[in-house]
Scaffold this motif. Structure first.
Motif, mmCIF file in Angstrom:
data_model
loop_
_atom_site.group_PDB
_atom_site.id
_atom_site.type_symbol
_atom_site.label_atom_id
_atom_site.label_comp_id
_atom_site.label_asym_id
_atom_site.label_seq_id
_atom_site.Cartn_x
_atom_site.Cartn_y
_atom_site.Cartn_z
ATOM 1 N N LEU A 157 24.555 45.892 38.353
ATOM 2 C CA LEU A 157 25.536 44.816 38.500
ATOM 3 C C LEU A 157 26.886 45.238 37.924
ATOM 4 C CD1 LEU A 157 25.497 41.978 39.608
ATOM 5 C CD2 LEU A 157 25.064 41.146 37.314
ATOM 6 N N ALA A 158 26.848 45.898 36.756
ATOM 7 C CA ALA A 158 28.097 46.341 36.128
ATOM 8 C C ALA A 158 28.811 47.338 37.032
ATOM 9 C CB ALA A 158 27.806 46.981 34.772
ATOM 10 N N LEU A 159 28.019 48.202 37.667
ATOM 11 C CA LEU A 159 28.599 49.191 38.571
ATOM 12 C C LEU A 159 29.198 48.499 39.792
ATOM 13 C CD1 LEU A 159 28.920 52.206 38.924
ATOM 14 C CD2 LEU A 159 26.765 52.241 40.171
ATOM 15 N N ALA A 160 28.428 47.542 40.339
ATOM 16 C CA ALA A 160 28.902 46.841 41.531
ATOM 17 C C ALA A 160 30.215 46.128 41.258
ATOM 18 C CB ALA A 160 27.839 45.847 41.997
ATOM 19 N N LEU A 161 30.302 45.480 40.063
ATOM 20 C CA LEU A 161 31.534 44.750 39.725
ATOM 21 C C LEU A 161 32.704 45.711 39.526
ATOM 22 C CD1 LEU A 161 30.578 41.852 37.328
ATOM 23 C CD2 LEU A 161 31.623 41.718 39.570
ATOM 24 N N GLY A 162 32.397 46.961 39.207
ATOM 25 C CA GLY A 162 33.471 47.933 39.061
ATOM 26 C C GLY A 162 33.966 48.418 40.400
ATOM 27 N N LEU A 163 33.044 48.507 41.361
ATOM 28 C CA LEU A 163 33.434 49.030 42.658
ATOM 29 C C LEU A 163 34.090 47.961 43.518
ATOM 30 C CD1 LEU A 163 30.264 51.175 43.348
ATOM 31 C CD2 LEU A 163 32.511 51.941 42.581
ATOM 32 N N PHE A 164 33.654 46.715 43.327
ATOM 33 C CA PHE A 164 34.107 45.695 44.261
ATOM 34 C C PHE A 164 33.996 44.322 43.614
ATOM 35 C CE2 PHE A 164 32.737 42.669 47.622
ATOM 36 C CZ PHE A 164 33.959 42.575 48.252
ATOM 37 N N VAL A 165 35.108 43.634 43.469
ATOM 38 C CA VAL A 165 35.083 42.258 42.986
ATOM 39 C C VAL A 165 35.287 41.352 44.186
ATOM 40 C CG1 VAL A 165 36.143 40.546 41.491
ATOM 41 C CG2 VAL A 165 36.007 42.910 40.757
ATOM 42 N N PRO A 166 34.262 40.585 44.580
ATOM 43 C CA PRO A 166 34.410 39.764 45.784
ATOM 44 C C PRO A 166 35.514 38.728 45.632
ATOM 45 C CG PRO A 166 32.352 39.279 44.642
ATOM 46 C CD PRO A 166 32.940 40.466 43.978
ATOM 47 N N GLN A 167 36.097 38.378 46.762
ATOM 48 C CA GLN A 167 37.214 37.430 46.751
ATOM 49 C C GLN A 167 36.793 36.105 46.118
ATOM 50 O OE1 GLN A 167 40.316 38.215 47.490
ATOM 51 N NE2 GLN A 167 40.871 36.166 46.750
ATOM 52 N N SER A 168 35.551 35.685 46.373
ATOM 53 C CA SER A 168 35.120 34.390 45.835
ATOM 54 C C SER A 168 35.129 34.423 44.310
ATOM 55 C CB SER A 168 33.723 34.047 46.359
ATOM 56 O OG SER A 168 32.838 35.114 46.081
ATOM 57 N N LEU A 169 34.769 35.582 43.732
ATOM 58 C CA LEU A 169 34.801 35.685 42.274
ATOM 59 C C LEU A 169 36.240 35.630 41.768
ATOM 60 C CD1 LEU A 169 33.367 36.036 39.613
ATOM 61 C CD2 LEU A 169 33.371 38.496 39.955
ATOM 62 N N TRP A 170 37.138 36.348 42.471
ATOM 63 C CA TRP A 170 38.555 36.281 42.077
ATOM 64 C C TRP A 170 39.058 34.846 42.110
ATOM 65 C CZ3 TRP A 170 41.160 38.956 39.043
ATOM 66 C CH2 TRP A 170 41.131 40.361 39.033
ATOM 67 N N ASP A 171 38.607 34.104 43.146
ATOM 68 C CA ASP A 171 39.044 32.705 43.255
ATOM 69 C C ASP A 171 38.613 31.920 42.022
ATOM 70 O OD1 ASP A 171 40.155 33.272 45.628
ATOM 71 O OD2 ASP A 171 38.537 32.443 46.863
ATOM 72 N N VAL A 172 37.328 32.102 41.639
ATOM 73 C CA VAL A 172 36.839 31.377 40.458
ATOM 74 C C VAL A 172 37.616 31.811 39.227
ATOM 75 C CG1 VAL A 172 34.856 30.940 38.986
ATOM 76 C CG2 VAL A 172 34.551 31.102 41.440
ATOM 77 N N LEU A 173 37.882 33.128 39.120
ATOM 78 C CA LEU A 173 38.605 33.635 37.950
ATOM 79 C C LEU A 173 39.995 33.029 37.862
ATOM 80 C CD1 LEU A 173 37.644 37.415 38.119
ATOM 81 C CD2 LEU A 173 36.844 35.744 36.467
ATOM 82 N N SER A 174 40.689 32.961 39.011
ATOM 83 C CA SER A 174 42.047 32.425 38.909
ATOM 84 C C SER A 174 42.036 30.918 38.725
ATOM 85 C CB SER A 174 42.901 32.850 40.108
ATOM 86 O OG SER A 174 42.138 32.874 41.262
ATOM 87 N N GLN A 175 41.011 30.247 39.302
ATOM 88 C CA GLN A 175 40.889 28.808 39.003
ATOM 89 C C GLN A 175 40.655 28.591 37.513
ATOM 90 O OE1 GLN A 175 37.707 27.190 41.345
ATOM 91 N NE2 GLN A 175 38.688 27.785 43.260
ATOM 92 N N ALA A 176 39.788 29.442 36.954
ATOM 93 C CA ALA A 176 39.501 29.317 35.523
ATOM 94 C C ALA A 176 40.774 29.540 34.723
ATOM 95 C CB ALA A 176 38.432 30.313 35.107
ATOM 96 N N ALA A 177 41.549 30.566 35.120
ATOM 97 C CA ALA A 177 42.795 30.850 34.408
ATOM 98 C C ALA A 177 43.743 29.668 34.511
ATOM 99 C CB ALA A 177 43.426 32.112 34.975
ATOM 100 N N ALA A 178 43.775 29.042 35.699
ATOM 101 C CA ALA A 178 44.664 27.892 35.863
ATOM 102 C C ALA A 178 44.200 26.738 34.995
ATOM 103 C CB ALA A 178 44.711 27.477 37.335
ATOM 104 N N ALA A 179 42.868 26.557 34.899
ATOM 105 C CA ALA A 179 42.343 25.454 34.092
ATOM 106 C C ALA A 179 42.660 25.664 32.617
ATOM 107 C CB ALA A 179 40.830 25.344 34.295
#
Lengths: 491, 215
Positions: A465-487
């Motif tokens: 999983l750690a390797l996968a997250l290094g190779l590719f961060v899915p757009q849906s995860l980025w969306d959650v991350l930026s929503q979290a940052a906005a919150a």
């Protein structure tokens, strides 16, 4: 639906605590973890409508941390089933000092594990700051018996420090919560996050600042920010490795989340600069303190514990800097949980093979136990932020955020601390992985130690999983991350 | 109402000074129990004119836990551990009392800016009194050796926080108030269990001698 996230593990945990279920305990532990994971997956994929005045709701930061907690717990529970089978019901010889000790009853351990999951889930879904406080304190109380699983003097010392330091810290956080309530200049408002954010503009700045300082000291203690981190290396090194994985990967995040709630209220009141600055200072201090203690570290579990302090410092720094660094910090927290889970489980395997936590007595892991050795090495590369693992990307994002914001001094100190940590860890970990096994050097022919599937598959999954997250961060995860940052109120 | 709450806060301050100056753990437990009763009285004294059933019930529950149940638990722990005195604390009793007096002055000083913008209707002494109680508890924890005295310090801290909550008229929902009370109770309970185990393992409960783990 959302109550089930707390209710299921709590109910299963209480069932496990009841004595007559000896045989079913491992199955129940796994079942509880699986059921929790299924419910969490369903509420994360299809979030229930956000009711603003509800005490329990799932916003983006909560969703992120809840998912990580549930995943890590499932992995740790799988590991726990095998671990309990080898550890239970016998007296064990202490690895460091050679005395005999007994373990805690299995029912208490498994039950407290599930209650721990329930308390952490409650932290993630709480939208009422009072309830959030109750949940954070509950995590301390139910995890104390987990740390003293091995009944001997060192684990008791660690448990006592953990209980007292964290309880005192969290009592100060309650004072902070009350201050937030009092900041409204006599206007009554509830302590739900929604109403606090809505009325933050009109609140009194002096009370808000005092409230944040108290929250920072209180929840920062639990999160392991220096200089309030003193309990953390002791608890992480004395707890069974799967518990250390949960403490480091899930519990610290929960404390972080509680602190972020306070930060978001200050940001909404226009005081984000004040709280951000404090976070930056404590973040850098934690990184520096951890780096210093890692240089001459002799115990590999303590080494990992100090690494947790360092990474919590990175996350605090990222949140404090604001801008792009905030989603970076969120990604960093996720990556750190996964990789630290992997490392602590691998450390548990090392402890089972070598019967020591002293770095200098562990040599030739790759030759002795190839899979654990590879995992240990991969974990080291991942935790120090080497490509292609996920932490590389999140550390880079935070750096970019820092430079975009023109925080040059912070960027330099950040890079310096990361560099020192890399060298310090490499100097300690590489000889463990390579090197000559002591038994081979002495010419003995001992049979190669076994590596059971329960001990290598859980950390292997986390490594993937750690390797996968290094190779590719899915757009849906980025969306959650930026929503979290906005919150959180990235400013 | 102001006079009454001022009187109660003064009594609270006196109990803190007694905690700081007493070497007998039994006397300290007694003092913390008195604090529990005072907390209830303060919560009722500062509340608005009409007393709701919910408030009275909650206050009674708090008093029951803090003045009866927890002291009883602690007394049992004292008997179990066979420790009745705090011998040679890290900061001596006379010095502790002087520190207490200084802390009290400090609390009045630093609460002034907060007092200026405090919600209306808070008596002049409540904020410094609560702050002093919290700080006394903290000071007890760092200046005493016996694990039991440290638990008493933790309880004193919690009492101070409670007075803050009551005096700032933070009206939490019932569930949360009960949750906080439950957490404090379970916290002291778990600490009691760990003290029992420490005593069995080490034959003492001197926390400064728990010093194997360090870097």
């Amino acid at each position: 639906m959302l109550w089930a996230v707390v209710g299921i593990p709590a109910a299963v945990g209480l069932t496990v605590l009841a004595p007559p279920l000896r045989r079913a305990r491992p199955a129940l532990l796994l079942l509880g973890a699986l059921a929790h994971a299924v419910v969490v997956a369903s509420v994360c994929l299809r979030p229930p409508a956000y009711e603003s005045e509800a005490w329990i709701a799932l916003d983006a930061p909560g969703r992120l941390f809840l998912a990580v907690t549930s995943l890590l717990f499932l992995v740790a529970a799988t590991y726990a089933v095998g671990y309990l089978r080898t550890e239970q019901g016998r007296t064990t010889r202490d690895a460091e000092e050679g005395f005999l000790f007994r373990n805690e009853p299995e029912g208490v351990f498994a039950g407290c594990l599930l209650l721990f999951l329930a308390a952490m889930s409650l932290v993630c879904v709480s939208q009422h700051l009072g309830l959030l406080w109750v949940a954070v304190e509950a995590t301390t109380l139910v995890s104390a018996p987990l740390i003293s699983y091995h009944r001997h003097h060192r684990s008791l010392e660690a448990t006592w420090k953990y209980l007292l330091i964290c309880s005192v810290g969290i009592a100060l956080a309650l004072l902070g919560v009350f201050f937030l309530a009092a900041a409204g200049r006599g206007q009554t408002h509830g302590l739900t996050l929604h109403s606090l954010l809505a009325s933050a503009r009109g609140m009194d700045a002096a009370w808000l600042k005092a409230a944040f300082i108290l929250l920072l000291v209180g929840y920062g203690t639990k999160m392991g920010l220096a200089p309030m981190h003193t309990w953390l290396p002791d608890a992480h090194s004395e707890a069974p490795s799967l518990v250390s994985a949960l403490l480091s990967g899930a519990l610290l995040n929960c404390a972080l989340l509680a602190l972020l709630r306070g930060h978001s209220v200050l940001a909404a009141a226009g005081l984000g600069g004040f709280s951000g600055q404090l976070l930056v200072v404590l973040g850098l201090l934690s990184m520096g303190a951890a780096a210093v203690f890692m240089i001459r570290q002799g115990d590999y579990k303590r080494l990992l514990a100090y690494s947790s302090i360092e990474h919590m410092g990175v996350v605090a720094l990222g949140v404090g800097l604001g801008g792009l660094a905030v989603p970076g910090a969120m990604l960093h927290a996720v990556n750190h949980s996964i990789i630290k889970g992997l490392l602590f489980l691998a450390a548990g395997n090392l402890l089972a093979t070598y019967h020591t936590k002293t770095i200098r007595n562990v040599r030739g892991v790759l030759r002795n136990t190839p899979v654990t050795g590879a995992l240990w090495l991969a974990g080291f590369l991942a935790i120090t932020g080497s490509p292609p693992f996920g932490l590389f990307q999140s550390e880079l994002t935070i750096l970019k955020g820092a430079m975009d914001g023109g925080h040059w001094a912070a960027s330099v100190l950040y890079l310096l601390a990361l560099g020192v940590v890399f060298v310090a860890m490499a100097r300690l970990v590489l000889p463990m992985a390579f090197g000559e096994p002591a038994s081979l050097a002495a010419g003995e022919t001992t049979p190669r130690p076994r590596e059971p599937a329960w001990a290598i598959l859980p950390p292997l999954g986390l490594a993937m999983l750690a390797l996968a997250l290094g190779l590719f961060v899915p757009q849906s995860l980025w969306d959650v991350l930026s929503q979290a940052a906005a919150a959180i109120g990235a400013h | 109402m102001d006079v009454l709450s001022d009187m109660l806060v003064m009594l609270l301050v006196l109990t803190n000074l007694r905690l700081l100056s007493s070497s007998r753990i039994g006397a300290c437990i007694h003092t913390v129990a008195i604090q529990g009763v005072l907390l209830g009285a303060i919560a009722l004294a500062v509340s608005p004119a009409t007393l709701s059933i919910k408030l009275v019930a909650l206050t009674l529950a708090t008093v029951a836990v803090k003045a009866v149940l927890l002291p009883w638990l602690l007394r049992r722990a004292v008997r179990g551990a066979g420790v009745s005195r705090e011998v040679e604390p890290i900061v001596g009793f006379t010095a502790s009392t002087i520190v207490g007096a200084l802390l009290l002055g400090l609390c009045f000083l630093i609460s002034r800016p907060l007092q200026a913008s405090a919600p209306a209707g808070i008596g002049k002494t409540l904020i410094p009194g609560a702050m002093f109680t919290t700080l006394s508890g903290l000071f007890l924890i760092v200046s005493r050796r016996k694990a039991l005295t440290q638990v008493l310090g933790y309880l004193t801290m919690e009492n101070g926080v409670y007075v803050f909550g009551a005096s700032l008229a933070v009206r939490e929902p019932l569930l949360v108030e009960l949750g906080i009370l439950l957490d404090v109770f379970v916290g002291v309970f778990v600490m009691g269990i760990v003290i029992y185990q420490i005593n069995r393992e080490f034959d003492h409960i001197d926390t400064d001698r728990l010093s194997v783990l360090k870097d």
